[in-house]
Scaffold this active site. Structure first.
Site, mmCIF file in Angstrom:
data_model
loop_
_atom_site.group_PDB
_atom_site.id
_atom_site.type_symbol
_atom_site.label_atom_id
_atom_site.label_comp_id
_atom_site.label_asym_id
_atom_site.label_seq_id
_atom_site.Cartn_x
_atom_site.Cartn_y
_atom_site.Cartn_z
ATOM 1 N N LYS A 193 0.831 -1.198 0.000
ATOM 2 C CA LYS A 193 0.000 0.000 0.000
ATOM 3 C C LYS A 193 0.871 1.256 0.000
ATOM 4 C CE LYS A 193 -3.243 2.469 2.917
ATOM 5 N NZ LYS A 193 -4.176 2.473 4.031
ATOM 6 N N GLU A 199 10.540 -4.810 4.335
ATOM 7 C CA GLU A 199 10.558 -6.230 3.967
ATOM 8 C C GLU A 199 10.217 -6.405 2.487
ATOM 9 O OE1 GLU A 199 9.012 -4.959 6.637
ATOM 10 O OE2 GLU A 199 8.907 -6.404 8.292
ATOM 11 N N GLY A 251 -4.722 -1.581 5.031
ATOM 12 C CA GLY A 251 -3.973 -2.738 4.533
ATOM 13 C C GLY A 251 -4.670 -4.058 4.825
ATOM 14 N N ARG A 252 -5.146 -4.256 6.036
ATOM 15 C CA ARG A 252 -5.750 -5.541 6.412
ATOM 16 C C ARG A 252 -7.159 -5.711 5.867
ATOM 17 N NH1 ARG A 252 -4.528 -2.246 10.538
ATOM 18 N NH2 ARG A 252 -6.157 -1.446 11.913
ATOM 19 N N GLU A 337 -4.574 -6.411 14.980
ATOM 20 C CA GLU A 337 -4.060 -5.104 14.562
ATOM 21 C C GLU A 337 -5.172 -4.052 14.657
ATOM 22 O OE1 GLU A 337 -0.586 -4.654 11.646
ATOM 23 O OE2 GLU A 337 -2.272 -4.029 10.407
ATOM 24 N N HIS A 368 -4.804 -32.947 17.863
ATOM 25 C CA HIS A 368 -3.651 -33.762 18.237
ATOM 26 C C HIS A 368 -2.487 -32.899 18.692
ATOM 27 C CE1 HIS A 368 -5.602 -37.406 16.761
ATOM 28 N NE2 HIS A 368 -6.174 -36.563 15.916
ATOM 29 N N LYS A 497 9.577 -0.871 14.114
ATOM 30 C CA LYS A 497 10.147 -0.539 12.799
ATOM 31 C C LYS A 497 11.266 0.494 12.956
ATOM 32 C CE LYS A 497 5.940 -0.977 9.992
ATOM 33 N NZ LYS A 497 4.981 -0.245 9.168
HETATM 34 O O1 F6P Z 1 2.518 -4.010 9.925
HETATM 35 C C1 F6P Z 1 1.992 -2.772 9.651
HETATM 36 C C2 F6P Z 1 1.434 -2.662 8.275
HETATM 37 O O2 F6P Z 1 1.306 -1.301 8.006
HETATM 38 C C3 F6P Z 1 0.098 -3.371 8.073
HETATM 39 O O3 F6P Z 1 -0.968 -2.661 8.558
HETATM 40 C C4 F6P Z 1 0.102 -3.545 6.594
HETATM 41 O O4 F6P Z 1 -0.855 -4.472 6.170
HETATM 42 C C5 F6P Z 1 1.527 -3.996 6.372
HETATM 43 O O5 F6P Z 1 2.284 -3.223 7.286
HETATM 44 C C6 F6P Z 1 2.052 -3.833 4.996
HETATM 45 O O6 F6P Z 1 2.026 -2.495 4.579
HETATM 46 P P1 F6P Z 1 2.204 -2.097 3.070
HETATM 47 O O7 F6P Z 1 1.085 -2.708 2.292
HETATM 48 O O8 F6P Z 1 2.168 -0.610 3.049
HETATM 49 O O9 F6P Z 1 3.518 -2.636 2.604
#
Ligand code: F6P
Length: 529
Positions: A193, A199, A251-252, A337, A368, A497
């Site tokens: 987003k 990452e 995002g979620r 979250e 199990h 972060k």
């Molecule tokens: O972990 C925080 C967060 O902002 C989430 O809310 C989001 O889904 C994720 O990181 C990934 O963010 P982006 O889509 O901006 O890479």
């Protein structure tokens, strides 16, 4: 807060759930809508408790707050944003944000994205080595969990290229996923987003280098899904390969739009539209059904009873459906979250715990592993069973019956338990006597009286998965409104972060890191030996 509910819980906590049953309870303490059936009769909720829970809705102005969300008001006040993931599944408008109808843009992007998905599937859009055989979605959190969970859930509908997911910054993840793929026939989707997530950008660069070793114009085999088109072009992805969305999609909550591209490629446009249709049907249900017949509301109220009144710290989500094996992980982000907050919307400290810890695994595997604790441990863990009427394997009906029997047996065992006399009989039959019989019997006692709910759905189709996800989204919303929190920000992910950014050069040896606490300094030293 919740004083009357807490008092009520204290008053009834000793009574047996089974004692609440009369001829009506199973029917009266369940909700049926649009093919879904939610049973909450195996909880300690009685008529009076339910009335008290329903009364909360008026106290917190749920109808007004629900209308505010659907109509594009900026209810995410800490980020000054509207919350309109529901617009992403609508088939028509208008939906206004700051006076502008956003639906034309939503529908245009949806068509463009689904046309692209179909072109990838048919081979009309190809890689350097021919039609795409594989798609790699690089994203994390909401840019990974939704499509990854849904691709697995809807495997019986997947006829397109194989979809893979890379999320972890651990280089092992991207290495293992790319290991067996041909770069010439692999499409890489960079899903972020913000297009700033370390990452995702790190994995995307690794994938770009991998692609560049073999493919002449590697960026041509990349697609970006993002709200930040300036950043996607800086990465080198052409504008016609970017599918954008707006900041009013959290995002979620983003699987319904461009972030769902990998799913659309896997299952095709028609099934993807059915997936949206299921969510849209749930939106209508949530907006129109009376509270007692309203699935998201009743799931939320049962949740409040367990988490805030009874103070059960966790809730297990137990889908008896292997293809929903990532559903608990998906819900962990959606619920924790959203509702794992320490302050109310006006900034005051919460006096009650907010959303519970959500966890789970599919049945029967969990049986199990951790069910021992659920049945006999001292923690009370409300269990949320999920079960399909029908499977996708008609030739294995006997296995489906076995699965169903296991699911029902678990909720029955949790409620009924097994008392000491019954346990003694078992120990006797095994030949134990005297004090040893007593000791052996006590290990075989199940206290029972442990609450659970069961959600039955017809079959895990795209439509049904859309319903289920939207059901949980709205449940989170209702719980958040009752708790008085903002379910749509996530400040709790920021500090880690920031500190990671500061620690990376210390680990590389480029900075001394003198500002760190002694424990961290010592850990850094251990890692650098
Ligand atoms: O972990 C925080 C967060 O902002 C989430 O809310 C989001 O889904 C994720 O990181 C990934 O963010 P982006 O889509 O901006 O890479």
């Amino acid at each position: 807060m919740f004083t009357d509910l807490k008092e009520k819980y204290t008053a009834v906590r000793g009574r047996q759930i089974i004692s609440l049953f009369d001829d009506q309870r199973a029917g009266e303490f369940s909700v049926q809508a649009d093919g879904l059936f939610f049973d909450y009769s195996k909880t300690n909720i009685d008529h009076e408790t339910r009335d008290m829970l329903l009364a909360l809705l008026g106290k917190v102005d749920l109808p007004e707050k629900r209308a505010a969300m659907f109509s594009g008001e900026k209810i995410n006040i800490t980020e000054d944003r509207a919350v309109l993931h529901t617009a992403l599944r609508r088939t028509s408008g208008p939906v206004f944000v700051e006076g502008c109808d956003v639906m034309e843009q939503v529908l245009t992007t949806r068509d463009r994205m689904l046309d692209f998905a179909e072109a990838v599937r048919s081979g009309a859009v190809q890689g350097q080595g021919g039609a795409y055989t594989d798609v790699v979605n690089i994203g994390i959190g909401g840019s990974d969990l939704g499509p990854a969970m849904a691709c697995l859930a809807l495997k019986p509908y997947a006829r397109g290229p194989r979809c893979h997911f890379v999320s972890n910054v651990d280089g092992a993840h991207v290495t293992d996923v790319l290991a067996n793929l041909d770069p010439r026939t692999t499409l890489v989707i960079v899903a972020s987003k913000t297009f700033t997530t370390i990452e995702t950008l790190t994995n995307a660069q690794t994938a770009l280098s991998w692609m560049a070793d073999t493919v002449e114009r590697p960026a041509d085999q990349f697609v970006a899904l993002s709200t930040a088109e300036d950043k996607t072009s800086a990465f080198g992805i052409a504008a016609d390969r970017v599918f954008g969305f707006e900041d009013w999609v959290g995002g979620r909550y983003s699987v319904w739009g461009p972030i769902g591209l990998s799913l659309a490629i896997a299952i095709g446009a028609e099934h993807f539209r059915a997936f949206l249709g299921g969510a849209e049907a749930m939106d209508r249900h949530f907006q129109t059904a009376a509270a007692q017949d309203n699935l998201p509301i009743m799931l939320a109220l049962v949740g409040v009873w367990h988490a805030q009144a009874a103070r059960y710290a966790t809730r297990a989500v137990l889908p008896y459906e292997q293809r929903l094996s990532r559903f608990p992980a998906y819900l962990q982000q959606l619920e924790m979250e959203s509702n794992g907050k320490g302050v109310g919307i006006d900034g005051h400290d919460l006096t009650d715990p907010s959303g519970p810890i959500v966890w789970g695994e599919p049945g029967t595997n969990g049986q199990h592993a951790f069910y021992q604790l659920i049945h006999q441990g001292r923690h009370i863990i409300p269990c949320e069973f999920m079960l399909a009427k029908e499977s996708h394997e008609p030739h294995l009906t006997h296995q489906h019956h076995l699965l169903q029997a296991n699911c029902l047996a678990q909720s029955q065992a949790l409620m009924l338990g097994r008392d000491l006399p019954a346990a003694r009989k078992i120990a006797e039959a095994k030949g134990f006597e005297g004090a040893e019989l007593e000791r052996q019997a006590r290990h075989r006692v199940f206290t029972g009286n442990r609450p659970s709910t069961t959600l039955i759905y017809p079959k895990l189709t795209p439509f049904c998965l859309g319903q289920l996800i939207a059901l949980y989204e709205h449940r989170v919303f209702v719980e958040g409104v009752i708790l008085g929190i903002n379910s749509f920000d996530q400040w709790g992910v920021e500090l880690g972060k920031e500190l990671a950014t500061a620690l990376e050069p210390v680990l590389k040896g480029d900075s001394a890191g003198g500002q760190n606490d002694p424990s961290t300094v010592n850990l850094v030293a251990q890692l650098r030996v």
